[in-house]
Structures are given as C-alpha cells and as structure tokens.
Design a protein around this motif. Sequence first.
Motif, PDB file in Angstrom:
ATOM      1  N   VAL A   1       2.957   3.629  13.950  1.00 45.64           N
ATOM      2  CA  VAL A   1       2.399   4.127  12.695  1.00 45.64           C
ATOM      3  C   VAL A   1       2.780   3.158  11.585  1.00 45.64           C
ATOM      4  CG1 VAL A   1       2.452   5.983  10.986  1.00 45.64           C
ATOM      5  CG2 VAL A   1       2.521   6.533  13.431  1.00 45.64           C
ATOM      6  N   ARG A   2       1.797   2.686  10.847  1.00 40.72           N
ATOM      7  CA  ARG A   2       2.094   1.842   9.686  1.00 40.72           C
ATOM      8  C   ARG A   2       2.606   2.722   8.550  1.00 40.72           C
ATOM      9  NH1 ARG A   2      -1.982  -2.999   8.392  1.00 40.72           N
ATOM     10  NH2 ARG A   2      -0.052  -3.671   7.366  1.00 40.72           N
ATOM     11  N   VAL A   3       3.649   2.258   7.904  1.00 43.94           N
ATOM     12  CA  VAL A   3       4.325   3.040   6.865  1.00 43.94           C
ATOM     13  C   VAL A   3       4.123   2.360   5.520  1.00 43.94           C
ATOM     14  CG1 VAL A   3       6.576   3.802   6.019  1.00 43.94           C
ATOM     15  CG2 VAL A   3       6.016   3.997   8.451  1.00 43.94           C
ATOM     16  N   GLY A   4       3.705   3.133   4.530  1.00 39.62           N
ATOM     17  CA  GLY A   4       3.486   2.610   3.197  1.00 39.62           C
ATOM     18  C   GLY A   4       4.718   2.705   2.320  1.00 39.62           C
ATOM     19  N   ALA A   5       4.537   2.320   1.065  1.00 44.57           N
ATOM     20  CA  ALA A   5       5.661   2.218   0.138  1.00 44.57           C
ATOM     21  C   ALA A   5       6.329   3.561  -0.128  1.00 44.57           C
ATOM     22  CB  ALA A   5       5.180   1.609  -1.177  1.00 44.57           C
ATOM     23  N   LYS A   6       5.559   4.642  -0.170  1.00 48.20           N
ATOM     24  CA  LYS A   6       6.154   5.938  -0.496  1.00 48.20           C
ATOM     25  C   LYS A   6       7.172   6.369   0.550  1.00 48.20           C
ATOM     26  CE  LYS A   6       2.561   7.965  -3.430  1.00 48.20           C
ATOM     27  NZ  LYS A   6       1.668   9.134  -3.632  1.00 48.20           N
ATOM     28  N   ALA A   7       6.779   6.361   1.807  1.00 46.36           N
ATOM     29  CA  ALA A   7       7.709   6.759   2.862  1.00 46.36           C
ATOM     30  C   ALA A   7       8.853   5.759   2.986  1.00 46.36           C
ATOM     31  CB  ALA A   7       6.974   6.890   4.190  1.00 46.36           C
ATOM     32  N   TYR A   8       8.529   4.465   2.909  1.00 45.69           N
ATOM     33  CA  TYR A   8       9.559   3.440   3.062  1.00 45.69           C
ATOM     34  C   TYR A   8      10.658   3.588   2.021  1.00 45.69           C
ATOM     35  CZ  TYR A   8      11.701  -1.204   3.117  1.00 45.69           C
ATOM     36  OH  TYR A   8      12.598  -2.234   3.164  1.00 45.69           O
ATOM     37  N   SER A   9      10.284   3.991   0.803  1.00 46.51           N
ATOM     38  CA  SER A   9      11.271   4.100  -0.270  1.00 46.51           C
ATOM     39  C   SER A   9      12.311   5.177  -0.010  1.00 46.51           C
ATOM     40  CB  SER A   9      10.566   4.379  -1.607  1.00 46.51           C
ATOM     41  OG  SER A   9      10.048   5.700  -1.646  1.00 46.51           O
TER      42      SER A   9
ATOM     43  N   ARG B   1       0.829  -1.201   0.000  1.00 47.52           N
ATOM     44  CA  ARG B   1       0.000   0.000   0.000  1.00 47.52           C
ATOM     45  C   ARG B   1       0.872   1.264   0.000  1.00 47.52           C
ATOM     46  NH1 ARG B   1      -4.935   0.629   4.335  1.00 47.52           N
ATOM     47  NH2 ARG B   1      -5.380   2.867   4.071  1.00 47.52           N
ATOM     48  N   PRO B   2       0.617   2.228  -0.881  1.00 48.21           N
ATOM     49  CA  PRO B   2       1.478   3.417  -0.962  1.00 48.21           C
ATOM     50  C   PRO B   2       1.507   4.237   0.323  1.00 48.21           C
ATOM     51  CG  PRO B   2       0.140   3.218  -2.940  1.00 48.21           C
ATOM     52  CD  PRO B   2      -0.388   2.212  -1.966  1.00 48.21           C
ATOM     53  N   GLU B   3       0.348   4.443   0.939  1.00 49.23           N
ATOM     54  CA  GLU B   3       0.255   5.233   2.165  1.00 49.23           C
ATOM     55  C   GLU B   3      -0.842   4.651   3.050  1.00 49.23           C
ATOM     56  OE1 GLU B   3       0.972   9.826   1.001  1.00 49.23           O
ATOM     57  OE2 GLU B   3      -0.510   8.795  -0.256  1.00 49.23           O
ATOM     58  N   PHE B   4      -0.616   4.702   4.357  1.00 52.09           N
ATOM     59  CA  PHE B   4      -1.670   4.360   5.302  1.00 52.09           C
ATOM     60  C   PHE B   4      -2.333   5.632   5.826  1.00 52.09           C
ATOM     61  CE2 PHE B   4       0.783   0.510   5.157  1.00 52.09           C
ATOM     62  CZ  PHE B   4      -0.174  -0.492   5.258  1.00 52.09           C
ATOM     63  N   THR B   5      -1.544   6.697   5.986  1.00 51.58           N
ATOM     64  CA  THR B   5      -2.078   8.023   6.305  1.00 51.58           C
ATOM     65  C   THR B   5      -1.591   8.969   5.211  1.00 51.58           C
ATOM     66  OG1 THR B   5      -0.182   8.385   7.791  1.00 51.58           O
ATOM     67  CG2 THR B   5      -2.240   7.614   8.774  1.00 51.58           C
ATOM     68  N   ASN B   6      -0.393   9.502   5.381  1.00 54.99           N
ATOM     69  CA  ASN B   6       0.288  10.249   4.334  1.00 54.99           C
ATOM     70  C   ASN B   6       1.780  10.064   4.543  1.00 54.99           C
ATOM     71  OD1 ASN B   6       1.519  12.859   5.713  1.00 54.99           O
ATOM     72  ND2 ASN B   6      -0.520  12.523   6.613  1.00 54.99           N
TER      73      ASN B   6
END
Length: 482
Positions: free
Chosen positions: A264-272, A62-67
């Motif tokens: 906080v769950r982190v999505g693909a955008k932040a993780y990258s 998932r790209p984002e869970f929040t932002n």
Amino acid sequence: MVIRVIRGTPGLPTVGTTDPPRDERATTVMSSESLAAALARVGSPVELLRNLAFPPSTFPVRPEFTNWRSEQRAWLDSCALLDQSHHMTDLFIEGPDALRLLSGLAVNTFAGFGVGRAKQYVAVDPEGFLIGDAILFHLEEELFDLVGHPMVIDWVTFHLERGDVDATAERDDNSAVRASGPPRLYRYELQGPTAAALIEQVTGAPLPEVRFFSMTEFSIAGRRVRGLRHGMAGQPGFELFGPWEDGEAVLAALLAAGEDHGLVRVGAKAYSTANLESGWVPAPMAALFSDHPLMQEYREWLPLAKVGSIGGSHDSADIRDYYLTPFDVGYGKNVRFDHEFVGREALERLAEAPPRTKVTLVWDADDVTAAVGSAYRPGPGAKYIEMPKARYATHHEDVVLQDGRRIGLSLDCGYLANERVMVSLATLENEFAVPGTEVTVVWGEQPVSGKPAVEDHVQVEIRATVAPVPFVDFARESYRGR
C-alpha cells in the motif's frame, strides 16, 4: 572547505508561508534577516517564535493515495511504501576531516562507526540542550550523508564554515525549499510484516542478514540500490535509496512485486503519524538563545527563515523553559562520553540524575470528542484538532498537569487509526512517568498567538493516561488485550 547548495539556494517553504498573517502580531519571515537581527527587532525569543509565520511541518508529497486510515493499517497488516524523497534535507560531507567535524558536534560515540553504518545523530548546545537530531549515513571512507530536519544540518554547516576543516559539503534541501530540479537521491521506505518477502521477490535473492541501522546493497530492476535496515511505526523494514534517475524504475519494480504482498502506498498524512507509534519526537525545540559566545555567533549566521515556530499551551516568558535535553526525549542511551564534543561538560552533570522521562499519553476519548464537538456549537470552541496529526507549530509544547501542578510537556500529538486513540509523546517528571498514571493535557493557547494556523479559541483540559514508549508494543500486547 567548500559548501555548495544543490540546484538553487534555500528559501522559504512553499507550503503554509504564502498566506498573509492573521494579525499584526504574526512575524513575517524575511529570508535575508538573521535570527540575531530579528531578535533585536522583536526583543523576546518567545514572542518572536510564538508568532512566527512558519508551518508545523512540510511533507511535499501526495497527502493520501487511498485514505490515511487504511494507509496506517498497511504497516501493521501487510507492507507500506512511504516516499521519503522530498521532505528531508541532505548534507553530504566529504573529506579527511569530515569524521572529526561530525564527532565533535555529536553526543554519540563514533567507535565502530564504519562504512555501511548509520546512526541517530544528536547535537546539543554548550549548555547541553538539544539542537536537534538527524540520521547520519557513513557511505564511503570519507563521505557521510546527514539527513533530517534543517536544525542539525544548519548547526553542522555553521561549524564547517567557521572552523579549520578539510572537508567539503553539498546541501540538497527538501523539495518544498529547493529552487528547482529533483532531489539528488530517491528514498523509499518499506515497512510491515510482508516487507521482507517483497524485497526477496523484487531482488530475486534471499534477504541478507543485516544488523539494525546497518546498510546492505540490492539489485532492483538492474539498478544498484542501497538499503538501510530500519524500523518505523514499530515495524520491520528497509529504507531503499539511490540516484534520483534510478528512482522511477525501482519504484515500478516495487509496485509490481508488491501486488503479491499487499503493498500500500502511504501518503503524507499517514506517514506523519508513524513516529507516534515508534516514539520518535520530531523537531524538538532547538536551543538557540544561550548567552554563550558560540550561540551569539550562530544567531548572527542563522537566517530567521531557518528557525521554526513554537506553539501549544506552554506559555513561559523564559525561552529556556522550552528547551529539552537528550534525556528528556529518550536519547540518554545515545550519550557517550568517550570523545570531546560541544556540550559534553554540561551533559555529564545532567546525566547524574535526569529529571524527566519520555512517555506516551493516551488522551481520553470523551474529552477529545468534546473538544472536537465544540466546533459544532456556539463559539469560540477548542483549538481545532487536525486529523491525523494535530501539531500546529514546528515545535509543539503543551502543558501537562496533575492536580493543577505542571509536571511536564506534551510534544507531538495525533490519531492512531490502528488503535483508535489520540496520543501524544511527552516528557514527564520521573515520578509521574509510570504507566497508568492519570494526568491532564492543556490543549490550545492562552493568549492566542498570531500564527496563521491558529484561530480564535479557548483552552480546554483533556485527561490522559501514561503509557510506555514505544506505544505500539504496549498497545498490541496489553492496552487492547489482544
């Protein structure tokens, strides 16, 4: 020697490769074609890879869970949970010769590398240029798990197939490539100042003393969980992993305990972007095109579908100019000459005086703003700067200048919300790698390539300032004066 692919054969990523090429220059990837055949068809390695219809990276989560801005903040202020189950490939190697195989292809020492340890595994070609890197886990006496991008995993698989090796291998491709079914393992990364307290709560036990890149075991939700003492984005934490069928229960327990620790769950955008803070260069250019007989044989074996695209303002016609050494990207400390390995003789010569140093470049805010703002004026404007990760090819290389002279390469770039800056990881000639040195990054391609992610644009120059690696230590202690 047996090699088995788990749940289907590898094919093309499902992300970014199904759109039609933007023009006739784009190279369509055919899974049955070898790199050698494609090279014979196109003629030039640079022309082949620069126009390859292949995405910069694949994060099938998932790209984002929040932002992504708030998610980046989590690993600084509380605890971030990153799902690593889907975007990396695993190669499980087992047998009496597994250690010999791995040692003979790695620049790393294997002295003291016992069960329960892990390491950044680095491989080079016979001329000492990088093939790539991955994380190697020593799970049992004769069982190893090599985890990462396919570059090194393909290299090890090739040698396992061609050599007299008493070992077996099982490959579990990432979820964008796997034909069907879930991964063999789940992987959850916990990072941030409250990660330790969260783990103590969810396990009901004090956190054990574990050395960096060593493993321990936990019991979470009644399941046996392995934990690697690890750090991403310059923050403490653990990588938790185990059988896929246990993953849902473990995740539920982490989320429940995390309510008390700001999880906080982190999505693909932040993780990258986490690598930009810690200083790890993802997917450096793989040196595949040497005339050495071993590399010629490898190109015949390697499918074009396994080869990444090149992008950026670096425009040399000689593919060797794109190659990097372990010293260029900060792996000099990993190189040990206490064993025989492919590329050792070449690295011994390079180790005498490595010419470049890895640094962070902090991009000038006004120049970045002007480049982004060009999208709102008559065009063509600057190459679109994706947020938060701006890389638009598998292997990204932008030219770095000082007073008009090329002094290095910018390799990976993106935005750090915690520091409110655009940065890139780069390798520069040693004399320019001093913090505070002012340089210029050339952003965009000229001529514009045929990659699907590249639109018509003009090159722009963006001023930048040299900072240390990892950047976060410098930024939080000096750069912002906090």
